[in-house]
Design an enzyme around this catalytic site. Structure first.
Site, PDB file in Angstrom:
ATOM      1  N   CYS A 114     -18.599  -3.364 -10.626  1.00 22.34           N
ATOM      2  CA  CYS A 114     -18.914  -2.124  -9.668  1.00 22.34           C
ATOM      3  C   CYS A 114     -19.361  -1.400 -10.621  1.00 22.34           C
ATOM      4  O   CYS A 114     -20.237  -0.239 -10.051  1.00 22.34           O
ATOM      5  CB  CYS A 114     -17.781  -2.048  -8.872  1.00 22.34           C
ATOM      6  SG  CYS A 114     -17.188  -3.109  -8.245  1.00 22.34           S
ATOM      7  N   HIS A 251     -19.372   5.068  -6.198  1.00 21.97           N
ATOM      8  CA  HIS A 251     -19.427   3.924  -5.612  1.00 21.97           C
ATOM      9  C   HIS A 251     -18.758   4.105  -5.029  1.00 21.97           C
ATOM     10  O   HIS A 251     -17.630   4.866  -5.015  1.00 21.97           O
ATOM     11  CB  HIS A 251     -19.100   3.169  -7.406  1.00 21.97           C
ATOM     12  CG  HIS A 251     -18.201   2.212  -6.776  1.00 21.97           C
ATOM     13  ND1 HIS A 251     -18.750   1.087  -6.001  1.00 21.97           N
ATOM     14  CD2 HIS A 251     -17.391   1.326  -7.069  1.00 21.97           C
ATOM     15  CE1 HIS A 251     -18.478  -0.563  -5.611  1.00 21.97           C
ATOM     16  NE2 HIS A 251     -17.266  -0.544  -6.586  1.00 21.97           N
ATOM     17  N   ASN A 281     -17.459  -2.366   0.651  1.00 20.50           N
ATOM     18  CA  ASN A 281     -17.751  -2.803  -1.330  1.00 20.50           C
ATOM     19  C   ASN A 281     -18.984  -3.348  -1.608  1.00 20.50           C
ATOM     20  O   ASN A 281     -18.505  -4.744  -1.187  1.00 20.50           O
ATOM     21  CB  ASN A 281     -16.135  -2.896  -2.093  1.00 20.50           C
ATOM     22  CG  ASN A 281     -16.533  -2.380  -3.487  1.00 20.50           C
ATOM     23  OD1 ASN A 281     -17.798  -2.363  -4.236  1.00 20.50           O
ATOM     24  ND2 ASN A 281     -15.962  -2.211  -4.410  1.00 20.50           N
TER      25      ASN A 281
HETATM   26  N1  COA Z   1      -4.568  -6.877   6.244  1.00 18.99           N
HETATM   27  C1  COA Z   1      -3.236  -6.564   7.027  1.00 18.99           C
HETATM   28  N2  COA Z   1      -2.288  -6.390   5.763  1.00 18.99           N
HETATM   29  C2  COA Z   1      -2.765  -6.762   4.770  1.00 18.99           C
HETATM   30  C3  COA Z   1      -3.993  -6.673   4.430  1.00 18.99           C
HETATM   31  C4  COA Z   1      -4.916  -7.076   5.231  1.00 18.99           C
HETATM   32  N3  COA Z   1      -6.191  -7.090   4.834  1.00 18.99           N
HETATM   33  N4  COA Z   1      -3.722  -7.264   3.208  1.00 18.99           N
HETATM   34  C5  COA Z   1      -2.995  -6.699   1.927  1.00 18.99           C
HETATM   35  N5  COA Z   1      -1.616  -6.626   3.023  1.00 18.99           N
HETATM   36  C6  COA Z   1      -0.711  -6.172   3.515  1.00 18.99           C
HETATM   37  C7  COA Z   1       0.109  -6.288   2.082  1.00 18.99           C
HETATM   38  O1  COA Z   1       0.562  -7.994   2.247  1.00 18.99           O
HETATM   39  C8  COA Z   1       1.968  -5.110   1.370  1.00 18.99           C
HETATM   40  O2  COA Z   1       2.476  -5.843   3.007  1.00 18.99           O
HETATM   41  P1  COA Z   1       4.309  -6.309   2.969  1.00 18.99           P
HETATM   42  O3  COA Z   1       4.430  -5.063   1.988  1.00 18.99           O
HETATM   43  O4  COA Z   1       4.926  -6.710   3.732  1.00 18.99           O
HETATM   44  O5  COA Z   1       3.789  -7.467   1.273  1.00 18.99           O
HETATM   45  C9  COA Z   1       1.022  -4.599   2.410  1.00 18.99           C
HETATM   46  O6  COA Z   1      -0.279  -4.979   3.285  1.00 18.99           O
HETATM   47  C10 COA Z   1       0.864  -3.493   1.761  1.00 18.99           C
HETATM   48  O7  COA Z   1      -0.262  -4.421   0.476  1.00 18.99           O
HETATM   49  P2  COA Z   1      -0.493  -3.252  -0.917  1.00 18.99           P
HETATM   50  O8  COA Z   1      -1.441  -3.921  -1.611  1.00 18.99           O
HETATM   51  O9  COA Z   1       0.758  -2.545  -1.500  1.00 18.99           O
HETATM   52  O10 COA Z   1      -1.464  -2.270  -0.239  1.00 18.99           O
HETATM   53  P3  COA Z   1      -2.193  -1.047  -0.618  1.00 18.99           P
HETATM   54  O11 COA Z   1      -1.717  -0.249   0.419  1.00 18.99           O
HETATM   55  O12 COA Z   1      -2.523  -0.762  -2.132  1.00 18.99           O
HETATM   56  O13 COA Z   1      -4.119  -0.706   0.113  1.00 18.99           O
HETATM   57  C11 COA Z   1      -5.986  -1.703  -1.339  1.00 18.99           C
HETATM   58  C12 COA Z   1      -4.423  -2.457  -0.521  1.00 18.99           C
HETATM   59  C13 COA Z   1      -6.665  -3.188  -1.645  1.00 18.99           C
HETATM   60  C14 COA Z   1      -6.714  -1.380   0.382  1.00 18.99           C
HETATM   61  C15 COA Z   1      -6.168  -0.331  -2.238  1.00 18.99           C
HETATM   62  O14 COA Z   1      -4.929  -1.298  -3.254  1.00 18.99           O
HETATM   63  C16 COA Z   1      -6.916  -1.016  -3.215  1.00 18.99           C
HETATM   64  O15 COA Z   1      -7.655  -0.259  -2.093  1.00 18.99           O
HETATM   65  N6  COA Z   1      -6.473  -1.377  -4.278  1.00 18.99           N
HETATM   66  C17 COA Z   1      -8.501  -0.606  -4.449  1.00 18.99           C
HETATM   67  C18 COA Z   1      -9.139  -1.464  -4.393  1.00 18.99           C
HETATM   68  C19 COA Z   1     -10.724  -1.064  -5.351  1.00 18.99           C
HETATM   69  O16 COA Z   1     -11.232  -0.301  -4.832  1.00 18.99           O
HETATM   70  N7  COA Z   1     -10.779  -2.404  -5.852  1.00 18.99           N
HETATM   71  C20 COA Z   1     -12.670  -2.066  -6.325  1.00 18.99           C
HETATM   72  C21 COA Z   1     -13.226  -1.277  -7.192  1.00 18.99           C
HETATM   73  S1  COA Z   1     -14.574  -1.984  -7.813  1.00 18.99           S
END
Ligand code: COA
Length: 324
Positions: A114, A251, A281
């Site tokens: 990225c 980004h 993204n």
């Molecule tokens: N739809 C519904 N529920 C979802 C889901 C989806 N698409 N993806 C994950 N969940 C659930 C998980 O299973 C979890 O459930 P649980 O509590 O029952 O186990 C819950 O949502 C929370 O998951 P978590 O991963 O802790 O959520 P979060 O608040 O951290 O959000 C992201 C997840 C990925 C959106 C967040 O961590 C993020 O944006 N991270 C950075 C990612 C990024 O930018 N990557 C690229 C960098 S270049």
């Protein structure tokens, strides 16, 4: 002092749009969850037979047109991508052929996930500054849909396909921050953070392309910290202040990361270009896509100070300041 001045930008998005509601029909997710956690409402997905080099070539043609230049007017093509058509050759050489460049120019790819566009821009800028080339086409292009595990709801809802391109031309400047062109770039990586974001395959390991794997929470934590630090580094290096920045073009990984970084920087939401809602993204393509959108709707104008930053797998991260 030689400066790399932006002569034109362009972008291309595949025709097919997949909304959050469309995804919710296939996997256990919802429009509300995706929107709240990431700010994404839809993404573009490449058609069967439509490759990264096709997206890149379409974006490049638009950038060249905006610059009033033809394929033989560029000395260097750098493509930032993690999703090349083939393991080799470099996408840049495929684009070179598709554009019909016949001037003996050179092309190669840069792989920094990225952060790829920031790395590619820094590379092209240094080639221009060194006097080795007088013009460059810098492209970020991805078909991330091809490396997503469509059963992993934690990752597949976050990414999309697209391409953005920028044409740079050498011009003489005074060596001050009033010059037009790329004023500074700052690149970093930390390979010990590999496991936070990677693809579980490749030509030398599994012999298969593999799928994207991510520790979302950890990536989020590093993103706000590292991107804020590298932005401060860029401002300090150029002697510029955050309130002098006309447009912050980060980004587009997650709206919450964008908001957090802008807040830390002290840049108001009215000065941030956001495309994550419509594009998701698009990895290396996200910054040039957002720049092209910002130029296309007349927000980014001649003389404006534009600040870019990114973080990606590796981890890699970087920033750049451009006087438009
Ligand atoms: N739809 C519904 N529920 C979802 C889901 C989806 N698409 N993806 C994950 N969940 C659930 C998980 O299973 C979890 O459930 P649980 O509590 O029952 O186990 C819950 O949502 C929370 O998951 P978590 O991963 O802790 O959520 P979060 O608040 O951290 O959000 C992201 C997840 C990925 C959106 C967040 O961590 C993020 O944006 N991270 C950075 C990612 C990024 O930018 N990557 C690229 C960098 S270049």
């Amino acid at each position: 002092m030689r400066r790399s001045v932006v002569a034109g930008v362009g972008h291309y998005l595949p025709q097919r749009i997949v909304t959050n509601a469309d995804l919710a029909k296939q996997i256990d997710t919802s429009d509300e969850w995706i929107r709240e956690r990431s700010g994404i409402t839809q993404r573009h997905i490449a058609a069967d037979g439509e490759f990264t080099s096709d997206l890149a070539t379409n974006a490049a043609r638009k950038a060249l047109e905006a610059a009033g230049m033809g394929p033989d007017d560029v000395d260097l093509i750098v493509v930032a991508t993690s999703t090349p058509d083939e393991t080799f050759p470099a996408s840049a050489t495929v684009v070179q052929s598709k554009l019909g460049c016949a001037n003996g120019s050179m092309g190669f790819d840069v792989q920094a996930v990225c952060s790829g566009f920031v790395y590619a821009l820094a590379t092209a800028d240094n080639f221009i500054k060194a006097g080795q080339v007088n013009s460059a086409l810098v492209i970020g292009a991805e078909t991330f849909s091809r490396i997503l595990d469509w059963e992993d709801r934690g990752t597949c809802v976050l990414f999309g396909d697209g391409a953005g391109a920028m044409v740079l031309k050498a011009e003489d400047g005074k060596g001050t921050s009033d010059d037009r062109g790329v004023l500074s770039t700052h690149l970093h990586s930390d390979g010990s953070l590999h496991d936070l974001l990677y693809v579980d395959g490749g030509p030398s390991s599994t012999g298969e392309v593999g799928y994207l794997r991510m520790e979302g929470r950890e990536v989020f934590r590093h993103a706000v910290t590292k991107m804020s630090e590298v932005v401060v580094e860029a401002l300090e290096a150029t002697g510029l202040k955050a309130d002098e920045v006309d447009w912050f073009v980060p980004h587009q990984a997650n709206k919450r990361i964008i908001d957090g970084t802008a807040r830390k920087l002290g840049v108001g939401a009215d000065r941030v270009v956001v495309t994550i809602d419509k594009h998701a993204n698009t990895s290396a393509a996200s910054i040039p896509l957002a720049l092209s959108v910002g130029v296309g709707d007349d927000r980014i104008q001649h003389g404006h100070l534009v600040l870019i930053e990114a973080m990606g797998g590796g981890l890699t991260w970087g920033s750049g300041i451009i006087r438009w």
